[in-house]
Design a protein around this motif. Structure first.
Motif, mmCIF file in Angstrom:
data_model
loop_
_atom_site.group_PDB
_atom_site.id
_atom_site.type_symbol
_atom_site.label_atom_id
_atom_site.label_comp_id
_atom_site.label_asym_id
_atom_site.label_seq_id
_atom_site.Cartn_x
_atom_site.Cartn_y
_atom_site.Cartn_z
ATOM 1 N N VAL A 300 -7.022 8.621 16.189
ATOM 2 C CA VAL A 300 -7.675 7.711 17.527
ATOM 3 C C VAL A 300 -8.339 6.899 16.159
ATOM 4 N N THR A 301 -8.782 6.924 14.920
ATOM 5 C CA THR A 301 -8.947 5.798 14.120
ATOM 6 C C THR A 301 -8.283 4.644 14.393
ATOM 7 N N ASN A 302 -7.329 4.566 14.728
ATOM 8 C CA ASN A 302 -6.345 3.980 14.053
ATOM 9 C C ASN A 302 -6.415 2.484 15.384
ATOM 10 N N LEU A 330 -23.925 11.738 3.920
ATOM 11 C CA LEU A 330 -23.104 10.949 3.229
ATOM 12 C C LEU A 330 -23.082 9.870 4.255
ATOM 13 N N ILE A 331 -22.830 8.673 4.587
ATOM 14 C CA ILE A 331 -21.978 7.976 4.364
ATOM 15 C C ILE A 331 -20.595 7.160 4.306
ATOM 16 N N HIS A 332 -20.136 7.298 5.780
ATOM 17 C CA HIS A 332 -18.001 7.492 5.419
ATOM 18 C C HIS A 332 -17.795 6.013 6.608
ATOM 19 N N VAL A 333 -17.476 4.828 5.555
ATOM 20 C CA VAL A 333 -17.210 3.829 6.331
ATOM 21 C C VAL A 333 -15.867 3.714 6.620
ATOM 22 N N HIS A 334 -14.890 4.435 7.530
ATOM 23 C CA HIS A 334 -14.046 4.615 6.389
ATOM 24 C C HIS A 334 -12.052 3.328 7.958
ATOM 25 N N GLN A 335 -13.427 2.362 8.956
ATOM 26 C CA GLN A 335 -12.741 1.328 9.171
ATOM 27 C C GLN A 335 -13.288 0.683 9.961
ATOM 28 N N ILE A 336 -12.842 -0.635 9.786
ATOM 29 C CA ILE A 336 -13.743 -2.385 9.796
ATOM 30 C C ILE A 336 -12.849 -2.994 10.349
ATOM 31 N N PRO A 337 -12.968 -3.746 11.612
ATOM 32 C CA PRO A 337 -12.232 -4.250 12.251
ATOM 33 C C PRO A 337 -11.799 -5.888 11.547
ATOM 34 N N ARG A 338 -10.528 -6.382 12.050
ATOM 35 C CA ARG A 338 -10.671 -7.443 11.228
ATOM 36 C C ARG A 338 -10.427 -8.016 12.401
ATOM 37 N N LEU A 339 -11.154 -9.148 12.867
ATOM 38 C CA LEU A 339 -10.924 -9.809 14.274
ATOM 39 C C LEU A 339 -10.950 -11.295 13.737
ATOM 40 N N ASN A 340 -9.493 -11.352 14.891
ATOM 41 C CA ASN A 340 -10.004 -13.209 14.646
ATOM 42 C C ASN A 340 -9.714 -13.529 12.935
ATOM 43 N N SER A 341 -9.586 -12.812 12.647
ATOM 44 C CA SER A 341 -9.500 -13.341 10.979
ATOM 45 C C SER A 341 -8.173 -12.571 10.366
ATOM 46 N N LEU A 342 -7.693 -12.963 9.093
ATOM 47 C CA LEU A 342 -7.333 -12.293 8.505
ATOM 48 C C LEU A 342 -7.805 -11.386 6.946
ATOM 49 N N ILE A 343 -9.262 -11.137 6.802
ATOM 50 C CA ILE A 343 -10.475 -10.273 6.728
ATOM 51 C C ILE A 343 -11.805 -10.714 7.171
ATOM 52 N N THR B 27 -0.623 1.710 4.179
ATOM 53 C CA THR B 27 -0.436 2.880 4.026
ATOM 54 C C THR B 27 -1.821 2.492 3.600
ATOM 55 N N LYS B 28 -3.405 3.112 3.789
ATOM 56 C CA LYS B 28 -4.503 2.935 3.416
ATOM 57 C C LYS B 28 -4.916 1.231 3.365
ATOM 58 N N THR B 29 -4.535 0.355 4.141
ATOM 59 C CA THR B 29 -5.275 -0.523 4.258
ATOM 60 C C THR B 29 -4.651 -1.328 5.221
ATOM 61 N N ASP B 30 -4.593 -2.914 5.513
ATOM 62 C CA ASP B 30 -4.239 -2.980 6.631
ATOM 63 C C ASP B 30 -3.416 -3.941 6.661
ATOM 64 N N GLY B 31 -2.030 -4.323 6.982
ATOM 65 C CA GLY B 31 -0.844 -4.565 7.189
ATOM 66 C C GLY B 31 -1.041 -5.913 7.980
ATOM 67 N N SER B 32 -1.388 -5.581 8.954
ATOM 68 C CA SER B 32 -1.516 -7.106 9.963
ATOM 69 C C SER B 32 -1.312 -8.296 9.006
ATOM 70 N N LEU B 235 8.902 -4.114 3.412
ATOM 71 C CA LEU B 235 7.468 -4.709 2.984
ATOM 72 C C LEU B 235 6.241 -3.138 3.205
ATOM 73 N N TRP B 236 5.784 -3.085 2.075
ATOM 74 C CA TRP B 236 4.729 -1.895 2.276
ATOM 75 C C TRP B 236 3.678 -2.171 1.568
ATOM 76 N N ALA B 237 2.853 -2.340 2.646
ATOM 77 C CA ALA B 237 0.992 -2.988 1.464
ATOM 78 C C ALA B 237 0.194 -1.430 1.828
ATOM 79 N N GLU B 238 1.001 -1.434 0.147
ATOM 80 C CA GLU B 238 -0.387 -0.621 -0.289
ATOM 81 C C GLU B 238 -1.457 -0.893 -0.495
ATOM 82 N N GLY B 239 -3.210 0.136 -0.399
ATOM 83 C CA GLY B 239 -4.097 0.075 -0.446
ATOM 84 C C GLY B 239 -4.124 0.900 -1.943
ATOM 85 N N LEU B 240 -5.322 0.197 -3.493
ATOM 86 C CA LEU B 240 -5.052 0.517 -4.177
ATOM 87 C C LEU B 240 -5.100 1.972 -4.942
ATOM 88 N N ALA B 241 -3.885 2.481 -5.567
ATOM 89 C CA ALA B 241 -4.892 3.920 -6.171
ATOM 90 C C ALA B 241 -6.091 4.171 -6.112
#
Lengths: 376, 293
Positions: A300-302, A330-343, B27-32, B235-241
């Motif tokens: 679901v997260t993916n 507490l708030i945990h931000v598990h994922q933020i999208p990268r849209l139209n950009s590498l970062i 793993t734990k990061t975005d490899g796109s 190619l394995w992209a990992e977030g820092l431990a």
């Protein structure tokens, strides 16, 4: 000096060589309640909480999904859900409210009231009025004489022109404000009684109907650009409450080996397609703590864009922990999208706690951690 | 494409390798960012690319590919006088890729998974027919045969084509498991594609998967482990431990399989750290980030 000279020689027909290129996104920025992101021109909406907007890097992008993992009793996730819808009302967006346990009309009646002349705006206004009075005291400007004849800027712009508003949780939104916006409803018990059983794509019946309902609204109201002659574009804010719970007909929250583990993920995939092709944004709350099979939550997260988890201190040992005495959870931000950009625009801090007051929901880094930032 | 990554992999668009399966893992990061690299790399190399994009829309990839193109263009504008003196290879380097243009000239076949799924779900039965690649979403079965047929027909060389080796790019494979496909069917699909693309057409395959060390998604881990054994380059992209860091966004492990299985050559493992910027990704040895030096 040279600049002043050319400035002085500027006739009204604009003979200067400097021409400001109008960015393409200025067309889209005409939609109320949105602003383009500085980094990649993506149109952003406010989530209803200015502090959450800061944490998410400016706001929620149009066409994306915000998934909230509910806290144990669903109190604060419900509040975030209401803030999102209330923001839609203030900005004049269309709403689509879907729930399996509460009638959407009741949900809308209980939305928090927006603060139009609130304390915070007053503080800002005080500074602006001080500057304004100083300007007025000058009979004629000596240095900035070019600006003498320009019209005065409004000190208090219309409330809906701002990005992000504050709400008073002790009051409910006024019925007049509710009547001013257009909203659509989906209440599962009444949908199930109206139509006979159908099963498409081997998905749970409730999810199928919800998807069809959303698609019908998007198509009929033209959010997917199917009516180009419609001059005024608007955003559709979709809110789905407690998706995945038993009331939706899904058993992933009940057993460790549910019968159909793909219903929720298929639903999210089709919904993602719907959101990407329309001017809409969606908030979904999911009772993640009840889902036994953790693989489902990973999938679901993916499939979601922004994922925020809430953890409240109610009933846990942290309630009496002096380190957390100012905070409710507490708030945990598990994922933020990268849209139209590498970062992506993500704030550096990951250790966030929230504090709820009557007029403000703040998110800050925990007092014990090294950096102390407050997002107001 | 990122010039530094090309140097690390010792790859060049002039001479792309053939018959290889590259696995991109995160793993734990975005490899796109790796997907964007390979997309523009193979388009630059003049290969015919079939891109199965299951998670994002076409405009997302297009906008990023344009950004990578603009970056190179800026570099060239600064030294206009030297352009005439530079070897031809560098001039080709400055052209950049536009996905819309590549699609129009037939070099890129783009399957937008979100749109196909929308057609399957909301479209009418007779219009959809049996040829929609994502047709498996509607039925109970997890048959990826139509998707394989789509890949094969789009990469089959037609007479007028002048492209180099065909390439299949998948972003990402873990989504198929969420849509009800069984792991064994996913592996069958990859196997069929390898036979068609790598062996018969002498092309390449690049696949992105997500994985996690402490993941509870056993089916996903099964697919990932199986692909790890089959692939030539990982190619394995990992977030820092140690957690989030502003200057180092993650660590990239490059595992090159020994070329000959008979000789049992050792796998070559190299580890670098990277930082993603707006239009480029910089790679450096561990601990040698610009912020530290």
């Amino acid at each position: 000096m040279a600049a002043l000279a050319t400035g002085g020689a500027t006739p009204s027909d604009g003979a200067t060589s400097f021409q400001r290129k109008v960015p393409a996104s200025s067309r889209l920025a005409a939609i109320a309640g949105t602003r383009p992101s500085v980094r990649h021109g993506q149109l952003l909406l406010s989530s209803g909480l200015p502090s959450l907007d800061c944490v998410l890097g400016g706001g929620l992008a149009v066409g994306t999904l915000l998934l909230i993992e509910e806290d144990k009793y669903g109190i604060y996730s419900n509040l975030l859900f209401k803030y999102f819808l209330a923001e839609g009302i203030v900005c004049g967006h269309n709403l689509f409210v879907a729930s399996a346990k509460e009638d959407p009309a009741d949900i809308l009646k209980e939305l928090p009231a927006p603060l139009f002349d609130d304390v915070h705006k007053n503080q800002v206004d005080e500074k602006e009025t001080a500057i304004k009075s100083k300007q007025e005291s000058q009979e004629s400007m000596k240095i900035a004489w070019r600006y003498q004849n320009l019209p005065k800027m409004e000190v208090s712009p219309a409330a809906s022109a701002r990005f992000g508003h504050y709400y008073d949780v002790s009051k409910t939104v006024s019925p007049e404000l509710l009547k001013s916006i257009k909203w659509h409803r989906f209440f599962l018990p009444e949908e199930m009684s109206l139509h006979p059983e159908i099963k498409t794509c081997n998905m749970t019946c409730g999810y199928t109907r919800l998807l069809q309902s959303i698609q019908r609204i998007i198509y009929q109201e033209g959010f997917d650009g199917s009516y180009p002659q419609k001059k005024q574009k608007n955003i559709l804010r979709i809110g789905i409450q407690s998706l995945g719970s038993v009331l939706w007909g899904d058993d992933i929250c009940c057993t460790d080996n549910p019968e159909d583990i793909f219903s929720l993920t298929k639903f999210l995939y089709v919904l993602r397609g719907l959101l990407r092709m329309s001017l809409s944004a969606c908030i979904i709350t999911v009772p993640a703590h009840l889902i036994q099979n953790k693989a489902i939550m990973e999938r679901v997260t993916n499939l979601s864009d922004t994922v925020v988890g809430l953890e409240s201190f109610i009933g846990s040992e942290r309630e009496t922990n002096p380190l957390y005495k100012d905070y409710q959870g507490l708030i945990h931000v598990h994922q933020i999208p990268r849209l139209n950009s590498l970062i992506c625009d993500v704030s550096g801090t990951k250790d966030l706690a929230f504090r709820l007051k009557r007029k403000q929901f703040t998110i800050e880094t925990r007092a014990g951690s090294s950096q102390c930032d407050t997002f107001i | 494409m990122f010039a530094e990554l090309n140097e690390l992999l010792n790859a060049s668009p002039e001479r792309p390798e053939q018959g290889k399966l590259t696995l991109l893992r995160d793993t734990k990061t975005d490899g796109s960012f790796l997907v964007h690299h390979f997309l523009s790399f193979y388009l630059k190399a003049g290969c015919k690319v079939c891109f199965v994009a299951l998670l994002q829309s076409f405009s997302h990839y297009n906008i990023i590919a344009q950004k990578l193109k603009l970056h190179k263009l800026n570099v060239c504008l600064w030294i206009p006088s030297l352009l005439g003196l530079l070897p031809r290879g560098f001039q080709q380097f400055s052209q950049g890729v536009s996905l819309t243009a590549a699609k129009e000239r037939g070099q890129l076949v783009f399957l937008e998974g979100l749109k196909s799924c929308f057609d399957v779900f909301f479209g009418e039965e007779q219009h959809v027919g049996q040829t929609n690649p994502l047709q498996f979403v509607s039925k109970d079965g997890s048959n990826l045969k139509t998707m394989y047929e789509f890949v094969r027909t789009s990469l089959m060389a037609s007479g007028s084509d002048s492209w180099k080796c065909p390439v299949l790019l998948v972003d990402d494979l873990s989504v198929l498991l969420s849509l009800g496909v069984r792991p064994v069917d996913v592996l069958d699909f990859i196997h069929y594609c390898r036979v068609a693309v790598c062996s018969q057409l002498k092309g390449n395959i690049v696949v992105l998967v997500h994985s996690n060390d402490d993941s509870e998604d056993e089916e996903n881990e099964l697919v990932v482990n199986s692909l790890c054994h089959q692939s030539n380059l990982i190619l394995w992209a990992e977030g820092l431990a140690t957690g989030f860091c502003k200057d180092v966004h993650g660590q990239l492990k490059i595992i090159q399989k020994g070329s000959s299985e008979l000789k049992a050559e050792k796998n070559l493992l190299r580890i670098y750290q990277y930082k993603i910027q707006d239009k480029n990704v910089t790679f450096f040895a561990r601990g040698m980030s610009a912020a530290v030096l």
